[in-house]
Write a protein that holds these residues in place. Structure first.
Motif, PDB file in Angstrom:
ATOM      1  N   THR B 307       0.812  -1.229   0.000  1.00 44.00           N
ATOM      2  CA  THR B 307       0.000   0.000   0.000  1.00 44.00           C
ATOM      3  C   THR B 307       0.841   1.273   0.000  1.00 44.00           C
ATOM      4  O   THR B 307       0.279   2.364  -0.073  1.00 44.00           O
ATOM      5  CB  THR B 307      -0.935   0.039   1.221  1.00 44.00           C
ATOM      6  OG1 THR B 307      -0.151  -0.177   2.385  1.00 44.00           O
ATOM      7  CG2 THR B 307      -2.024  -1.000   1.118  1.00 44.00           C
ATOM      8  N   GLU B 308       2.167   1.130   0.096  1.00 41.34           N
ATOM      9  CA  GLU B 308       3.001   2.338   0.103  1.00 41.34           C
ATOM     10  C   GLU B 308       3.565   2.647  -1.282  1.00 41.34           C
ATOM     11  O   GLU B 308       4.511   3.432  -1.407  1.00 41.34           O
ATOM     12  CB  GLU B 308       4.126   2.192   1.122  1.00 41.34           C
ATOM     13  CG  GLU B 308       3.614   2.201   2.553  1.00 41.34           C
ATOM     14  CD  GLU B 308       4.723   2.183   3.574  1.00 41.34           C
ATOM     15  OE1 GLU B 308       5.889   2.103   3.185  1.00 41.34           O
ATOM     16  OE2 GLU B 308       4.400   2.232   4.762  1.00 41.34           O
ATOM     17  N   ALA B 309       2.989   2.052  -2.314  1.00 44.77           N
ATOM     18  CA  ALA B 309       3.518   2.270  -3.661  1.00 44.77           C
ATOM     19  C   ALA B 309       3.469   3.749  -4.030  1.00 44.77           C
ATOM     20  O   ALA B 309       2.467   4.421  -3.788  1.00 44.77           O
ATOM     21  CB  ALA B 309       2.710   1.459  -4.666  1.00 44.77           C
ATOM     22  N   ALA B 310       4.551   4.239  -4.600  1.00 46.35           N
ATOM     23  CA  ALA B 310       4.601   5.640  -5.017  1.00 46.35           C
ATOM     24  C   ALA B 310       5.186   5.765  -6.423  1.00 46.35           C
ATOM     25  O   ALA B 310       5.639   6.836  -6.815  1.00 46.35           O
ATOM     26  CB  ALA B 310       5.418   6.453  -4.016  1.00 46.35           C
ATOM     27  N   THR B 311       5.183   4.648  -7.153  1.00 43.05           N
ATOM     28  CA  THR B 311       5.612   4.669  -8.550  1.00 43.05           C
ATOM     29  C   THR B 311       4.691   3.728  -9.324  1.00 43.05           C
ATOM     30  O   THR B 311       4.072   2.843  -8.733  1.00 43.05           O
ATOM     31  CB  THR B 311       7.058   4.171  -8.714  1.00 43.05           C
ATOM     32  OG1 THR B 311       7.121   2.810  -8.279  1.00 43.05           O
ATOM     33  CG2 THR B 311       8.051   5.010  -7.916  1.00 43.05           C
ATOM     34  N   TYR B 312       4.655   3.894 -10.630  1.00 41.87           N
ATOM     35  CA  TYR B 312       3.754   3.057 -11.433  1.00 41.87           C
ATOM     36  C   TYR B 312       4.131   1.583 -11.384  1.00 41.87           C
ATOM     37  O   TYR B 312       3.267   0.712 -11.290  1.00 41.87           O
ATOM     38  CB  TYR B 312       3.708   3.562 -12.883  1.00 41.87           C
ATOM     39  CG  TYR B 312       2.816   4.762 -13.038  1.00 41.87           C
ATOM     40  CD1 TYR B 312       1.439   4.646 -12.877  1.00 41.87           C
ATOM     41  CD2 TYR B 312       3.336   6.011 -13.355  1.00 41.87           C
ATOM     42  CE1 TYR B 312       0.601   5.744 -13.014  1.00 41.87           C
ATOM     43  CE2 TYR B 312       2.508   7.117 -13.491  1.00 41.87           C
ATOM     44  CZ  TYR B 312       1.144   6.979 -13.321  1.00 41.87           C
ATOM     45  OH  TYR B 312       0.314   8.059 -13.451  1.00 41.87           O
ATOM     46  N   ARG B 313       5.428   1.300 -11.440  1.00 36.90           N
ATOM     47  CA  ARG B 313       5.814  -0.116 -11.471  1.00 36.90           C
ATOM     48  C   ARG B 313       5.461  -0.793 -10.138  1.00 36.90           C
ATOM     49  O   ARG B 313       4.947  -1.906 -10.113  1.00 36.90           O
ATOM     50  CB  ARG B 313       7.308  -0.248 -11.766  1.00 36.90           C
ATOM     51  CG  ARG B 313       7.693  -1.678 -12.121  1.00 36.90           C
ATOM     52  CD  ARG B 313       9.145  -1.774 -12.557  1.00 36.90           C
ATOM     53  NE  ARG B 313       9.373  -1.155 -13.865  1.00 36.90           N
ATOM     54  CZ  ARG B 313      10.551  -0.713 -14.281  1.00 36.90           C
ATOM     55  NH1 ARG B 313      11.613  -0.804 -13.497  1.00 36.90           N
ATOM     56  NH2 ARG B 313      10.687  -0.191 -15.477  1.00 36.90           N
ATOM     57  N   SER B 314       5.737  -0.099  -9.027  1.00 39.69           N
ATOM     58  CA  SER B 314       5.403  -0.697  -7.728  1.00 39.69           C
ATOM     59  C   SER B 314       3.884  -0.760  -7.534  1.00 39.69           C
ATOM     60  O   SER B 314       3.360  -1.679  -6.910  1.00 39.69           O
ATOM     61  CB  SER B 314       6.066   0.078  -6.583  1.00 39.69           C
ATOM     62  OG  SER B 314       5.652   1.414  -6.605  1.00 39.69           O
ATOM     63  N   ALA B 315       3.175   0.217  -8.110  1.00 40.38           N
ATOM     64  CA  ALA B 315       1.709   0.207  -7.977  1.00 40.38           C
ATOM     65  C   ALA B 315       1.092  -0.963  -8.736  1.00 40.38           C
ATOM     66  O   ALA B 315      -0.019  -1.398  -8.416  1.00 40.38           O
ATOM     67  CB  ALA B 315       1.130   1.528  -8.464  1.00 40.38           C
TER      68      ALA B 315
END
Lengths: 332, 332
Positions: B307-315
């Motif tokens: 839930t801490e994704a802050a980039t498109y790839r991690s999202a």
């Protein structure tokens, strides 16, 4: 500095008034919180529990929290009286003997090695740290009250420095410590606090029993010897009680400063020079102060709560200044 | 004498012109002129003149994962421990190989290490309030500095693109963004019959969740913004907007748990990348009040990873995790 002894009648009346205030504040603390519960529902939650959310809030959150405030407040205040009488220093509080620093250091180390990840683990680690620090302080500084305090302050500084270094190097340890380091009565209702509270109750009774002997020791070492008191044994017992009381309170609620400093001064004003009455008043006024602070902690913010240690610190600052101005140049 | 010297000066000028003309004749020698091209970039710290095509970029904070994903020409980064579980193997390898010029916090910036990296652009990815912890003037003596920090959590989409733009890596960035958007669209279609009609609530673990409180996240917060791209709506709003992430999340007392999620038909909660439950969330889950919530009684409670994704790839990992968690909704 000595204070005149008050008559027993005035002391009993004073204590009864304090107990009445404590009862009132305790009822208020069960009735007030972030979630509004009607007074009738508060009573029903205690006498006719139906499992609804309102009743759960009262029975499972507020009541345990009030009991925790009673125990921690009494423990810190009584420990404060004992340490001030023992060290003959009106500015002493339980933390000067290294109890709080020992618990904090143990929490830091325990977090680093994974022992403080649960509420029970946190509690046990804090107690162990408090006991170990006090034993070390006593073994080095048992020669005199002044040496005891100096050893406690020195050990506290060393432990605080090492803890700080570890927390800077290990962010995960810092995360655990920063929440523990701000004492709070909130969020403790799920912790196994029964045993520490029972220990506090026994220790307060022991402190009351010991206080008669401390009354004699407070007259001065030579006078106490002349009256047949075993000064070394009384000091050792007092130190053990301070450790148990402050260690248990710190373990269940984290470090809460100023209660152990403020309440003994209030108790002294009410009890005069009698140590037994000071202990009795402290055992009642400590919970009053902590309950009032905790009620403030619940209602100060529009959302969420302030840790109770922030409120006691806010109240304690002015009292500390008063104490320094009042007693700074004179011995107890 | 000018006249006597003129043949020598004329000769030197002719030689210099010949060298310059020679340098300008070949493609390889045009690079310095291209590098010298600049543009004005609007950042949190003002309008900054930066190279059009930076060759040596230093990134800190939230800019680190964004720059890694955009294949920016990095020569130094801050540590970014919290983002490691979200990185791809390739990004993680590069993250570990790059020189570290700062720690986890802005205050841990190593200015000598930044200078040693010899950057032509420094991208600072920290929130505006934290900028005060950085000596920007000192960094500006090394290279142009652009500060592009997060505000509301869901803004990572725009901010990471801006960071990639500053580093001249938009093409690689947009490719990953398009991949994410296609995936999100596909999932939104998959859940079209279920999610849009539901009221969701989220229990988070981001920021400072003090004891006795829990974090409730609304639309646009860390735990919710990616699931929103699948069609979910996290109803309600904060009582008091506190700026930044506190505009979309709040920390109420545990007493307010029943009121907070009274209307929630589905509740999601943040878990760590390994699936374990963070202590602040576990506290809410263990509360007796939790068991009384309608969504809990209906069995519509789901853990969310990444839930801490802050980039498109991690999202994209967050989307996969949310799809896995919410699949039971499709079967009801």
């Amino acid at each position: 500095m000595t204070r005149p002894r008050r008559g027993p009648g005035a002391l009993v009346v004073g204590l009864l008034v304090a107990l009445a205030v404590l009862a009132g504040v305790a009822v208020l603390s069960i009735g007030v919180g972030a979630h509004a519960v009607a007074p009738a529902d508060v009573v029903r939650a205690l006498l006719d529990f139906d499992g609804s959310s309102d009743h759960l809030v009262v029975r499972d959150i507020r009541v345990p929290r009030a009991v925790l405030a009673l125990g921690a407040g009494a423990a810190l205040a009584v420990a404060g009286v004992l340490v001030q009488v023992l060290s003959r220093n009106p500015l002493a509080e339980p933390g000067v003997l290294g109890v709080t620093a020992g618990a904090g250091f143990a929490i830091t180390v325990g977090s680093a090695v994974g022992l403080a990840s649960s509420s029970l683990g946190e509690l046990l680690v804090a107690v162990l740290g408090a006991v170990a620090a006090t034993l070390l302080v006593y073994s080095v500084g048992r020669g005199s009250p002044l040496r005891l305090v100096l050893t406690g302050v020195a050990l506290s500084s060393v432990l605080a420095g090492v803890s700080l270094g570890m927390r800077l190097l290990m962010p995960n340890v810092f995360d655990v410590y920063r929440f523990w380091a701000v004492g709070s009565l909130a969020g403790r209702e799920q912790s196994p606090n029964g045993l520490p509270l029972a220990v506090i109750a026994v220790a307060v009774v022991c402190a009351l029993l010991l206080s008669r002997h401390l009354d004699v020791v407070a007259l001065g070492e030579s006078t106490a010897h002349g009256l047949g008191a075993n000064v070394a044994r009384v000091r050792l017992a007092a130190l053990a009680l301070i450790t148990v009381l402050a260690g248990a309170a710190t373990a269940i609620a984290g470090p809460i400063l100023f209660v152990g400093l403020m309440v003994p001064h209030l108790a002294r004003r009410l009890a005069g020079a009698s140590v037994p009455w000071m202990v009795a008043f402290a055992a009642v006024l400590g919970p009053v102060l902590l309950l009032v602070s905790d009620i403030g902690a619940r209602v100060l913010l529009p959302t969420g709560e302030v840790p109770v240690a922030v409120v006691t610190a806010f109240l304690g600052g002015p009292v500390l200044i008063w104490a320094v101005r009042r007693y700074g140049a004179a011995p107890l | 004498m000018p006249i006597a010297r003129s043949p020598k000066i004329a000769g030197a000028l002719a030689l210099a012109l010949a060298v310059v003309a020679g340098c300008g004749s070949g493609d390889a020698e045009q690079a310095p002129a291209a590098e010298a091209q600049t543009r004005v970039f609007t950042a949190d710290n003002g309008d900054i003149t930066i190279p059009v095509a930076p060759k040596r970029v230093v990134a800190t904070g939230y800019a680190v994962p964004a720059m890694l994903e955009a294949d920016a020409p990095l020569v130094g980064i801050s540590t970014w421990q919290r983002g490691i579980p979200l990185m791809s193997d390739e990004d993680r390898k590069r993250y570990e190989e790059l020189p570290k010029i700062a720690g986890e916090t802005a205050a841990e910036t190593n200015y000598e290490a930044v200078a040693q990296a010899d950057p032509d652009l420094i991208v600072i990815g920290v929130p505006k309030p934290v900028l005060a912890d950085i000596d920007l003037k000192r960094l500006e003596q090394i290279a142009p500095v652009v500060a592009i920090g997060p505000s509301v959590p869901s803004m990572w989409r725009e901010l990471s693109r801006k960071q990639a733009d500053a580093a001249g890596s938009l093409a690689a960035f947009d490719a990953v963004r398009d991949e994410y958007q296609a995936k999100a669209k596909k999932l939104a279609e998959k859940y079209a019959a279920v999610l849009p009609g539901l009221k969701l609530g989220h229990v988070g673990a981001y920021g400072e969740v003090a004891k006795g409180n829990f974090q409730r996240e609304f639309n646009g917060s860390w735990g919710t913004n990616v699931v929103q791209d699948m069609g979910a709506t996290y109803y309600g709003e904060v009582k008091v907007k506190g700026g930044g992430s506190k505009d979309v999340s709040e920390y109420p007392s545990i007493e307010e748990l029943p009121a907070a999620f009274a209307d929630a038909e589905v509740i999601t909660y943040s878990v760590k990348p390994d699936g374990s439950v963070p202590p602040p969330v576990q506290y809410a889950l263990d509360s007796p009040l939790w068991k009384e919530l309608p969504a809990v009684k209906a069995g519509k409670v789901f853990p969310l990873r990444y839930t801490e994704a802050a980039t498109y790839r991690s999202a994209m990992r967050t989307l996969d995790a949310a799809d896995e968690a919410l699949t039971p909704l499709l079967n009801r």
